[in-house]
Write a protein that holds these residues in place. Structure first.
Motif, short mmCIF file in Angstrom:
data_model
loop_
_atom_site.label_atom_id
_atom_site.label_comp_id
_atom_site.label_asym_id
_atom_site.label_seq_id
_atom_site.Cartn_x
_atom_site.Cartn_y
_atom_site.Cartn_z
N SER A 313 0.85 -1.19 0.00
CA SER A 313 0.00 0.00 0.00
C SER A 313 0.88 1.24 0.00
O SER A 313 2.07 1.17 0.35
CB SER A 313 -0.89 0.00 1.24
OG SER A 313 -0.10 0.25 2.40
N GLY A 339 -1.62 -1.42 6.31
CA GLY A 339 -2.32 -1.94 5.14
C GLY A 339 -3.34 -0.94 4.61
O GLY A 339 -3.85 -0.10 5.34
N GLN A 340 -3.66 -1.07 3.33
CA GLN A 340 -4.64 -0.19 2.70
C GLN A 340 -6.03 -0.47 3.29
O GLN A 340 -6.55 -1.57 3.15
CB GLN A 340 -4.67 -0.42 1.19
CG GLN A 340 -5.71 0.40 0.45
CD GLN A 340 -5.43 1.89 0.54
OE1 GLN A 340 -4.30 2.32 0.37
NE2 GLN A 340 -6.46 2.67 0.82
N ASP A 347 -4.34 6.94 0.01
CA ASP A 347 -3.11 6.91 0.81
C ASP A 347 -3.39 6.60 2.28
O ASP A 347 -2.60 6.90 3.16
CB ASP A 347 -2.36 8.24 0.70
CG ASP A 347 -3.16 9.41 1.28
OD1 ASP A 347 -4.36 9.23 1.52
OD2 ASP A 347 -2.57 10.49 1.47
N ALA A 349 -4.26 4.23 5.74
CA ALA A 349 -3.54 3.15 6.42
C ALA A 349 -4.42 2.60 7.53
O ALA A 349 -5.42 3.23 7.91
CB ALA A 349 -2.21 3.66 6.96
#
Length: 511
Positions: A313, A339-340, A347, A349
């Motif tokens: 990601s 992780g996305q 963008d 997390a």
């Protein structure tokens, strides 16, 4: 042989003191950014989300372990793992709601089917199982012990020749004096490589937690669910058949989850800290503890990353050294950062729990059932402010390892919704499934749909037949020995029966 210089150079770089010092510096720097982002709310998300990793192995037409050609990974949408016989399919995260859970089930099934089709073109089949037991044609010792020395670097013949794996193998060998040993009832294995770890395969449900503030609540509850859930799902009671002499006492003595022992003993060999690299983790007080633990963990096989991983990601791409170290921070439950997240900005997390103690299950439906049970239970326990975390950590740890050894006969440890300590299986599982239903209802699933998902695993506690696949395996081996088979013959016969059933439409409870 063309990969030799790269492999040798990778191990040499990993052992370079300057590389290690720079790697640790970068990990500390990246970790501080993560801590700041956790405290600022940067890793909070809009939704719970769920995902899954599923590991399996390949066999040939004679049900013998077999290597997987490179072209299978190109066509089958699956990923490589440590052994050349291993594969992994991943289900990308979806929102934890009715549609997302249904999509998870579809994705897992489609991924397994795609891998099976690609393997089928090579006259191979995937096996949904937690430990291979029909040896390859050359035998287990020859297969796991085959190594070559290349300019002082050990390269295991049947390990994926990826620099990360080879560097890790050599690091652990250096720490352990050049040999990895495994002593379990009836067998002593000793190899100049960690490849014995590739005996074991698992499934790993993931749960994205929206709030960093509450992440420890879910993590600490997760630790206390591992024993009861593993007791219903244990599935690795035997090593390969040719590892044993004809000693029927092995059947009762062997643990139900040899996978746990194999992984811990393979990776913990030579660890400088008594608790080892692979272990049952302690409770968290704050989400930033996840970061602190990765930083404090022993550094194994460091790699300086100059080019971002195309599959990472956008957030994780800025944390390559931290992410690499987190990948070798082995705990049976662990936090994963960056992780996305699902349904948020590109963008973004996240913080998620990776629930690692579960063995690969016999069918996709059994796998989905366990995934739904885990994520529903964690959500339900925290939503209800259940007092399970009042259970002492030592009791949770001991319950987990008792489930490793005794599977469905384990001594359970639980605290009820009323705050009472109990070891009664009926009481424990009444609550496990009740609070899983609570979490799934909160996610928007209808009662009938919930029952359909939970049924394959819930029936394991209600049926008179063995309540976990490991117990089924032991019973089949016992029957064959009683009918005159040697122990190795009985294990192979059991495993061929298992392979014939695994991967089909009939869930384990109906075997």
């Amino acid at each position: 042989m063309g990969e030799t210089p790269d492999l040798v150079a990778a191990v040499e770089r990993s052992n370079d003191p300057d590389v290690r010092a720079e790697f640790d510096r970068r990990v500390r720097e990246q970790a501080q950014r993560i801590r700041d982002d956790i405290r600022s709310g940067r890793l909070d998300t809009d939704e719970f989300a769920v995902g899954m990793e599923l590991e399996a192995y390949a066999v040939d037409a004679a049900d013998r372990l077999a290597p997987i050609p490179e072209r299978v990974f190109e066509r089958g949408g699956c990923a490589k793992e440590l052994g050349v016989h291993n594969l992994e399919v991943n289900s990308a995260a979806t929102v934890f709601d009715a549609a997302g859970v249904a999509e998870q089930a579809d994705r897992i099934g489609a991924s397994v089917d795609a891998a099976a089709d690609a393997l089928g073109d090579e006259a191979l089949s995937p096996v949904l199982d937690a430990m291979w037991t029909v040896p390859p044609a050359e035998g287990t010792d020859a297969y796991l012990g085959a190594v070559e020395e290349r300019d002082g670097v050990t390269v295991a013949a049947n390990m994926r020749h990826h620099p990360r794996y080879v560097a890790l193998d050599n690091e652990i060998l250096e720490r352990s004096g050049g040999e990895i040993t495994l002593d379990v009832p009836g067998a002593h294995l000793a190899y100049p490589t960690i490849l014995a770890e590739s005996l074991a395969t698992s499934i790993q449900p993931h749960l994205q937690i929206p709030s960093a503030e509450h992440f420890p609540d879910y993590f600490n509850a997760a630790l206390r669910t591992t024993g009861p859930i593993l007791a219903l799902s244990s599935n690795s009671s035997f090593l390969p058949a040719d590892c044993y002499d004809d000693d029927p006492d092995v059947i009762s003595a062997t643990p139900h989850e040899l996978r746990i022992h194999v992984f811990e003993k393979s990776i913990n060999a030579g660890a400088s800290r008594d608790e080892g690299k692979v272990r049952f983790p302690s409770d968290l007080e704050a989400a930033t503890d996840v970061v602190d633990r990765v930083v404090a963990d022993e550094t194994y096989a460091p790699v300086l990353v100059d080019d971002a991983d195309d599959d990472a990601s956008p957030y994780r791409a800025t944390l390559p050294e931290y992410d690499h170290k987190r990948g070798v921070h082995w705990r049976w439950v662990r936090g994963v950062i960056g992780g996305q997240p699902v349904g948020t900005e590109a963008d973004g997390a996240s913080l998620r729990i990776e629930y690692r103690p579960l063995p690969t299950q016999p069918t996709v439906r059994d796998t989905v059932s366990l995934q739904v049970l885990v994520v529903g239970l964690l959500r339900g326990l925290v939503a209800a402010d259940h007092p399970l975390t009042d259970l002492p950590w030592t009791a949770a740890r001991d319950c987990f390892y008792d489930a490793v050894d005794r599977g469905p006969d384990a001594d359970l440890a639980w605290v009820t919704a009323n705050g009472d300590r109990t070891a009664d299986p009926d009481t424990v599982y009444d609550e496990v499934f009740a609070f899983a239903r609570r979490g799934l209802r909160d996610a928007g699933l209808d009662a009938e749909v919930i029952d359909g998902y939970l049924d394959p695993v819930e029936r394991r506690r209600d049926e008179g037949t063995p309540a976990a696949p490991s117990a089924w395996k032991k019973a089949r081996v016992r029957e064959a020995v009683d009918d005159g088979a040697t122990l190795p013959e009985a294990i192979e016969a059991m495993q061929r029966d298992y392979i014939a059933r695994a991967g089909g439409e009939t869930v384990f409870a109906d075997w």
